[in-house]
Design a protein around this motif. Structure first.
Motif, short mmCIF file in Angstrom:
data_model
loop_
_atom_site.label_atom_id
_atom_site.label_comp_id
_atom_site.label_asym_id
_atom_site.label_seq_id
_atom_site.Cartn_x
_atom_site.Cartn_y
_atom_site.Cartn_z
N LYS A 400 0.84 -1.22 0.00
CA LYS A 400 0.00 0.00 0.00
C LYS A 400 0.87 1.26 0.00
CE LYS A 400 -3.96 2.30 0.73
NZ LYS A 400 -3.53 3.62 1.17
N GLN A 403 2.10 1.77 -3.47
CA GLN A 403 0.99 2.22 -4.31
C GLN A 403 0.69 3.69 -4.07
OE1 GLN A 403 -1.93 -0.69 -3.11
NE2 GLN A 403 -1.52 -2.04 -4.85
N TYR A 407 3.31 3.71 -7.56
CA TYR A 407 3.77 2.51 -8.24
C TYR A 407 2.64 1.50 -8.43
CZ TYR A 407 8.44 4.22 -7.05
OH TYR A 407 9.57 4.97 -6.94
N THR A 408 2.74 0.71 -9.48
CA THR A 408 1.83 -0.41 -9.71
C THR A 408 2.50 -1.66 -9.18
OG1 THR A 408 0.88 0.59 -11.68
CG2 THR A 408 0.60 -1.78 -11.43
#
Length: 412
Positions: A400, A403, A407-408
Motif C-alpha cells: 500500500k 501504491q 507505483y503499480t
C-alpha cells in the motif's frame, strides 16, 4: 494483545535476530547436526558438523569424499573439486575451525546433484542422489508452497518483493519456480538484516549491551514475582535452569523462549526463506543490502515499555505449549500463498498500539522508502527483496505504501 498472535509476530518477523548471538548460549544447546549420504552416516575423523548462525557447516574434504567427489583445492571463497569426473568451481564462504576447512552442506550437496533435506527430530542433514531418492524424500522436496511475491517496475528497474518466513523447515522447499527465476536475474538481494553475520563480535556485543542489565539488577527485579515464577517453570520444562535468563531483559527472555520451543518443533532459522537467499547471494557473489540494521531491530525491542515487555514475555510463557501450533498456522498461510488469510493475520496484530506501531507501521515506512530509492535510481537493475511476509499487506503494509507513491504493484 496478550494472545498467541502477538507472540507469533515477534517470532516470525524478527526470528533469527538472536541467532548465533550470545543469548541462546544460556539455553539448552541442541546437539550438533549429523550428516547422512544415501542413508549412510558420515563418520568424520577430523572435525564434525556444526550449526553456525543457522547454517550447517561440514568438514569440506570428508563430506565431498562421502559424496564420491574429490577436493582439489580451497582458498578464500572458492572450492575446486572433481564431481562426476568433471572439474567444478564452487563459490562459498569457507570457515576454518581448528585447522579444518568447513563449507555449508547445502552448497556442496546442490553442486554434487543431491537432494538436501533436514530431519528436525534427529537433527540430521540428509543427502540423497536425485536418482536414488525414495518416495518419502520426493514428497518432502516437492511440497514447497506458493509463498508471497509481488513485482514493481519503474524507470527501467524491477523490484521483486518476497514475503519471508524467518524460521521454516524443509517442507517449504523447493520454492516456487518464479522465486528462483527472479532471483537468478537479480543484481542485488535486499533483506531486513543479514542474519549470516549475527554471530560476529560486534553483533554479540550489541546483544550484551542492550539485552543485559548493566546496573546490578536482574530480571526478577523488573517483572512481577508471578511472571518470574511462571518463567522458571517453563524453563525447567525446557530442560534449562530456572534462573538461566536472570541476566537478561524481558524482551530477550521472550525471544529466547519462543525460539527454543519453535526449534523443538522443527522450525529453524537454518531453513528460513531469507537465509536461503542470503546463502545463494553469497554463492553468486551479488551484494546483500540491509533495509534495517541489527542495532535498529534490537533497539526496537529494547525500547518497548516495561509494561509491554512483561506482557509479551507472559504471553510467550502462557502460550509456550502452543507456539509450535501457532507457527504451523503461519507456515500453512505461507505455503498456500493466501493473501486474504495473511491480511487477516496481519490486521489481528493491531491490538496494542505501541507494539503494532513499532513492529509494523514504523518499520514498513522505512523499508518502503528504501525500496522507493531502488526504483528511482535509473540503473536498469533488478532487486530481490526478502522481508517478513506480514510487512506487505494492510493499510500500513509495504504494498500500500508503494501504491501511495504511485507505483503499480503486481502479485506474482
Amino acid at each position: 494483545m496478550k494472545n498467541w498472535k502477538q507472540m507469533l509476530l515477534s517470532l516470525t518477523l524478527s526470528a533469527g535476530l538472536l541467532t548465533g548471538a550470545a543469548v541462546p548460549a544460556v539455553a539448552a544447546a541442541p546437539q550438533q547436526p549429523a550428516v547422512k549420504v544415501n542413508n549412510q552416516t558420515v563418520e568424520y575423523k577430523s572435525g564434525s558438523p556444526v550449526n553456525n548462525q543457522g547454517t550447517t557447516l561440514v568438514p569440506l574434504r570428508a563430506t565431498l569424499e562421502a559424496m564420491d567427489a574429490e577436493l582439489q583445492n580451497a582458498a578464500g571463497d572458492t572450492i575446486y573439486a572433481i564431481i562426476d569426473g568433471k572439474a567444478v568451481t564452487l563459490k562459498s564462504k569457507l570457515t576454518v575451525i581448528n585447522g579444518v576447512t568447513y563449507a555449508p552442506v547445502r552448497v556442496l550437496g546442490d553442486a554434487a546433484g543431491y537432494e538436501v533435506s533436514w530431519d528436525a527430530q534427529t537433527r540430521t542433514v540428509i543427502l540423497k542422489t536425485k536418482t536414488a531418492a525414495g518416495g518419502s524424500q520426493t514428497a518432502v522436496n516437492t511440497q514447497g508452497g506458493r509463498g508471497f511475491m509481488w513485482e514493481v517496475q519503474s524507470n527501467g528497474n524491477t523490484v521483486y518483493l518476497v514475503g519471508s518466513m524467518h524460521i521454516a523447515d524443509e517442507s517449504f522447499y523447493p520454492l516456487n519456480a518464479e522465486f528462483e527465476e527472479a532471483f537468478a536475474e537479480a543484481d542485488y538481494l535486499g533483506v531486513e538484516i543479514d542474519i549470516s553475520k549475527a554471530a560476529d563480535e560486534a553483533s554479540q556485543k550489541l546483544v550484551l549491551d542492550m539485552g543485559m542489565y548493566q546496573d546490578g539488577t536482574t530480571l526478577k527485579d523488573h517483572i512481577s514475582s508471578e511472571t518470574y515464577a511462571k518463567l522458571g517453570e517453563v524453563l525447567k520444562q525446557a530442560g534449562v535452569k530456572a534462573n538461566a535468563l536472570d541476566q537478561f531483559k524481558p524482551w530477550v527472555a521472550e525471544t529466547t523462549l519462543s525460539s527454543l520451543k519453535s526449534a523443538t518443533a522443527g522450525y529453524e532459522a537454518s531453513a528460513g526463506i531469507d537465509l536461503y537467499f542470503i546463502q545463494k547471494a553469497i554463492e553468486r557473489k551479488i551484494p546483500i543490502m540491509e533495509l534495517e540494521s541489527y542495532e535498529s531491530q534490537l533497539g526496537m525491542f529494547n525500547n518497548f515499555s516495561k509494561e509491554l515487555q512483561e506482557a509479551n514475555l507472559l504471553s510467550a510463557i502462557e502460550n509456550y505449549d502452543q507456539i509450535d501450533e501457532s507457527v504451523d498456522v503461519m507456515a500453512e498461510i505461507w505455503k498456500s500463498g493466501n493473501d486474504e488469510q495473511l491480511l487477516q493475520l496481519t490486521n489481528s496484530f493491531s491490538g496494542d498500539a505501541e507494539y503494532y506501531k513499532a513492529m509494523l507501521v514504523d518499520r514498513n515506512i522505512g523499508m518502503a522508502d528504501k525500496i522507493d530509492g531502488y526504483l528511482k535510481n535509473g540503473k536498469n537493475e533488478e532487486y530481490f527483496i526478502v522481508v517478513g511476509a506480514a510487512h506487505y499487506l494492510g493499510e500500513h503494509g509495504i504494498v500500500k505504501l508503494l501504491q501511495d507513491k504511485g507505483y503499480t504493484v503486481v502479485r506474482k
